[in-house]
Design a protein around this motif. Sequence first.
Motif, PDB file in Angstrom:
ATOM      1  N   ALA A  72      47.473  49.215  42.753  1.00 22.64           N
ATOM      2  CA  ALA A  72      46.826  48.488  41.796  1.00 22.64           C
ATOM      3  C   ALA A  72      47.635  46.926  41.279  1.00 22.64           C
ATOM      4  CB  ALA A  72      47.364  49.544  40.729  1.00 22.64           C
ATOM      5  N   LYS A  73      48.278  46.510  41.242  1.00 24.83           N
ATOM      6  CA  LYS A  73      49.172  46.228  40.403  1.00 24.83           C
ATOM      7  C   LYS A  73      48.846  44.499  41.226  1.00 24.83           C
ATOM      8  CE  LYS A  73      53.979  46.407  40.744  1.00 24.83           C
ATOM      9  NZ  LYS A  73      53.995  46.152  42.201  1.00 24.83           N
ATOM     10  N   ASP A  74      49.057  44.942  42.775  1.00 25.52           N
ATOM     11  CA  ASP A  74      48.634  43.897  43.778  1.00 25.52           C
ATOM     12  C   ASP A  74      47.704  43.844  43.930  1.00 25.52           C
ATOM     13  OD1 ASP A  74      51.855  44.160  43.608  1.00 25.52           O
ATOM     14  OD2 ASP A  74      51.794  45.799  45.304  1.00 25.52           O
ATOM     15  N   PHE A  75      46.679  44.372  43.456  1.00 24.74           N
ATOM     16  CA  PHE A  75      45.409  44.271  44.261  1.00 24.74           C
ATOM     17  C   PHE A  75      44.340  42.753  43.699  1.00 24.74           C
ATOM     18  CE2 PHE A  75      40.869  43.697  42.790  1.00 24.74           C
ATOM     19  CZ  PHE A  75      40.094  44.681  44.212  1.00 24.74           C
ATOM     20  N   VAL A  76      43.867  42.055  44.718  1.00 25.55           N
ATOM     21  CA  VAL A  76      43.173  40.698  43.972  1.00 25.55           C
ATOM     22  C   VAL A  76      41.552  40.781  45.023  1.00 25.55           C
ATOM     23  CG1 VAL A  76      45.816  39.536  44.380  1.00 25.55           C
ATOM     24  CG2 VAL A  76      44.036  39.558  46.488  1.00 25.55           C
ATOM     25  N   PHE A  77      41.152  40.173  44.340  1.00 22.99           N
ATOM     26  CA  PHE A  77      39.967  40.289  44.442  1.00 22.99           C
ATOM     27  C   PHE A  77      40.253  39.520  46.205  1.00 22.99           C
ATOM     28  CE2 PHE A  77      39.659  39.626  40.529  1.00 22.99           C
ATOM     29  CZ  PHE A  77      38.624  40.640  40.040  1.00 22.99           C
ATOM     30  N   SER A  78      38.995  40.101  47.123  1.00 26.25           N
ATOM     31  CA  SER A  78      38.667  39.415  48.279  1.00 26.25           C
ATOM     32  C   SER A  78      37.473  40.316  48.650  1.00 26.25           C
ATOM     33  CB  SER A  78      40.185  39.864  49.533  1.00 26.25           C
ATOM     34  OG  SER A  78      39.906  40.266  51.087  1.00 26.25           O
ATOM     35  N   THR A  79      36.591  40.040  50.097  1.00 23.28           N
ATOM     36  CA  THR A  79      35.109  40.029  50.320  1.00 23.28           C
ATOM     37  C   THR A  79      35.957  41.357  51.253  1.00 23.28           C
ATOM     38  OG1 THR A  79      36.157  37.951  52.134  1.00 23.28           O
ATOM     39  CG2 THR A  79      34.326  38.020  50.292  1.00 23.28           C
ATOM     40  N   ARG A  80      36.867  41.403  51.468  1.00 24.64           N
ATOM     41  CA  ARG A  80      37.355  42.757  52.680  1.00 24.64           C
ATOM     42  C   ARG A  80      37.158  43.551  52.551  1.00 24.64           C
ATOM     43  NH1 ARG A  80      43.332  42.378  54.151  1.00 24.64           N
ATOM     44  NH2 ARG A  80      42.684  44.339  55.474  1.00 24.64           N
ATOM     45  N   TRP A  81      37.141  44.257  50.914  1.00 26.61           N
ATOM     46  CA  TRP A  81      37.704  45.056  49.962  1.00 26.61           C
ATOM     47  C   TRP A  81      36.904  45.901  48.866  1.00 26.61           C
ATOM     48  CZ3 TRP A  81      43.223  43.682  50.979  1.00 26.61           C
ATOM     49  CH2 TRP A  81      43.218  43.226  50.120  1.00 26.61           C
ATOM     50  N   TRP A  82      36.039  46.988  49.216  1.00 26.52           N
ATOM     51  CA  TRP A  82      35.782  46.746  47.663  1.00 26.52           C
ATOM     52  C   TRP A  82      36.254  47.277  46.108  1.00 26.52           C
ATOM     53  CZ3 TRP A  82      30.450  47.717  48.465  1.00 26.52           C
ATOM     54  CH2 TRP A  82      29.661  48.030  47.278  1.00 26.52           C
ATOM     55  N   ILE A  84      37.523  46.680  42.650  1.00 24.17           N
ATOM     56  CA  ILE A  84      38.628  48.028  41.450  1.00 24.17           C
ATOM     57  C   ILE A  84      37.903  47.513  39.983  1.00 24.17           C
ATOM     58  CG2 ILE A  84      40.422  48.991  40.800  1.00 24.17           C
ATOM     59  CD1 ILE A  84      42.424  48.478  42.977  1.00 24.17           C
ATOM     60  N   PRO A  85      36.801  48.440  39.960  1.00 23.13           N
ATOM     61  CA  PRO A  85      36.498  48.465  38.651  1.00 23.13           C
ATOM     62  C   PRO A  85      37.032  47.821  37.459  1.00 23.13           C
ATOM     63  CG  PRO A  85      35.418  51.137  39.339  1.00 23.13           C
ATOM     64  CD  PRO A  85      36.920  50.157  40.206  1.00 23.13           C
ATOM     65  N   ASP A  86      38.513  48.291  37.385  1.00 22.31           N
ATOM     66  CA  ASP A  86      39.358  47.847  36.627  1.00 22.31           C
ATOM     67  C   ASP A  86      39.632  46.399  35.867  1.00 22.31           C
ATOM     68  OD1 ASP A  86      39.610  50.224  36.179  1.00 22.31           O
ATOM     69  OD2 ASP A  86      41.552  51.232  36.012  1.00 22.31           O
ATOM     70  N   HIS A  87      39.369  46.410  37.488  1.00 22.24           N
ATOM     71  CA  HIS A  87      39.408  44.371  37.582  1.00 22.24           C
ATOM     72  C   HIS A  87      38.803  43.698  37.239  1.00 22.24           C
ATOM     73  CE1 HIS A  87      44.328  45.270  39.416  1.00 22.24           C
ATOM     74  NE2 HIS A  87      43.753  46.235  38.753  1.00 22.24           N
ATOM     75  N   VAL A  88      37.326  44.094  38.151  1.00 20.90           N
ATOM     76  CA  VAL A  88      36.559  43.262  37.325  1.00 20.90           C
ATOM     77  C   VAL A  88      35.858  43.667  35.599  1.00 20.90           C
ATOM     78  CG1 VAL A  88      34.187  43.434  37.843  1.00 20.90           C
ATOM     79  CG2 VAL A  88      35.805  44.336  39.950  1.00 20.90           C
ATOM     80  N   PHE A  89      35.951  44.781  35.772  1.00 18.74           N
ATOM     81  CA  PHE A  89      34.844  45.111  33.532  1.00 18.74           C
ATOM     82  C   PHE A  89      36.867  45.016  33.026  1.00 18.74           C
ATOM     83  CE2 PHE A  89      31.835  46.631  37.374  1.00 18.74           C
ATOM     84  CZ  PHE A  89      31.390  45.895  37.294  1.00 18.74           C
ATOM     85  N   ASN A  90      36.794  43.656  32.771  1.00 14.25           N
ATOM     86  CA  ASN A  90      38.631  44.118  32.107  1.00 14.25           C
ATOM     87  C   ASN A  90      38.870  43.491  30.814  1.00 14.25           C
ATOM     88  OD1 ASN A  90      38.467  41.586  33.804  1.00 14.25           O
ATOM     89  ND2 ASN A  90      40.656  42.372  34.138  1.00 14.25           N
ATOM     90  N   ALA A  91      37.283  42.548  30.957  1.00 11.51           N
ATOM     91  CA  ALA A  91      36.797  41.363  29.317  1.00 11.51           C
ATOM     92  C   ALA A  91      36.097  42.504  27.745  1.00 11.51           C
ATOM     93  CB  ALA A  91      36.644  40.744  29.570  1.00 11.51           C
ATOM     94  N   PHE A  92      37.066  41.415  27.049  1.00 12.10           N
ATOM     95  CA  PHE A  92      36.205  41.873  25.914  1.00 12.10           C
ATOM     96  C   PHE A  92      35.279  40.689  25.142  1.00 12.10           C
ATOM     97  CE2 PHE A  92      36.083  44.204  21.878  1.00 12.10           C
ATOM     98  CZ  PHE A  92      35.906  45.707  22.692  1.00 12.10           C
ATOM     99  N   PRO A  93      34.720  40.863  24.258  1.00  6.72           N
ATOM    100  CA  PRO A  93      33.975  39.771  23.622  1.00  6.72           C
ATOM    101  C   PRO A  93      34.877  39.480  22.442  1.00  6.72           C
ATOM    102  CG  PRO A  93      32.285  41.433  23.844  1.00  6.72           C
ATOM    103  CD  PRO A  93      33.563  41.933  24.473  1.00  6.72           C
ATOM    104  N   GLY A  94      35.056  37.589  22.250  1.00  7.42           N
ATOM    105  CA  GLY A  94      36.417  37.587  21.757  1.00  7.42           C
ATOM    106  C   GLY A  94      37.975  37.766  21.455  1.00  7.42           C
TER     107      GLY A  94
END
Length: 257
Positions: A72-82, A84-94
């Motif tokens: 999981a620590k090596d995951f990078v965004f790519s159009t090759r694969w689906w 991982i939600p943890d890496h997409v929705f990990n922001a918090f306001p402020g």
Amino acid sequence: MAQPTTLQPPAASATLDVPRTGNWDGGNEPFKASYGKLMMWFFLLSDAFTFAAFLTTYGMIRHKHEVFTGEAKDFVFSTRWWPIPDHVFNAFPGMGEANVPLGFVALMTMILILSSVTMVLAVEAGHRMDKNDVQKWLLWTILFGATFLGSQAWEWSHFIHGHAEGTLMADGTMFRGANLAMNQYGPVLFADLFFFITGFHGTHVLSGVCLLVWCFIATTNGTFEKRGHYEMIEKIGLYWHFVDLVWVFVFTFFYLV
């Protein structure tokens, strides 16, 4: 010579004294549900088919895409694969670029669950014909619903603008965020389904908030007191609980699985 006998229609009271069994007997309230509540159940059933179609489509499309198999620590965004939600929705306001996986989505879910609790209390107060309590709990439900909508608007904004690092696209350009044609986080269909499914659910929440505002105004004006019942609150409550239940499935499919 005997006179012919004529059949007389039964007395009106004969059709009214039939004992009710509590089961479906063709009356005005089958299974003791009023016409309005029965129609609400029919609507919710048809709406459930629509949400089921969206989520089934999501599952089938995701199944056909490549899955990242590394750490999981090596995951990078790519159009090759689906993604991982943890890496997409990990922001918090402020909190800037702080990494809080699913933290904000969990907060949104808790807000929606609390709104179901206050909706139950509003319906219960209606059964007691307690106008003040109905007003109080409706107002809390409206506030929770509006807060959820505001939170979803922020999540959409962050999703659209993207992460700072961006993703190198096939044509060699760096792209950040997502829209219906390009997606920093992975396959374009991931973004498309995110907008359609969460947007469809958000539209239901917005409709529910509008209905709750109308109920609050009607309660304040004494409309339901004059009718002698608060059944409308109960019908809107069915719709609101359905919307909350659907979010559980959306949350599970999009953010957890």
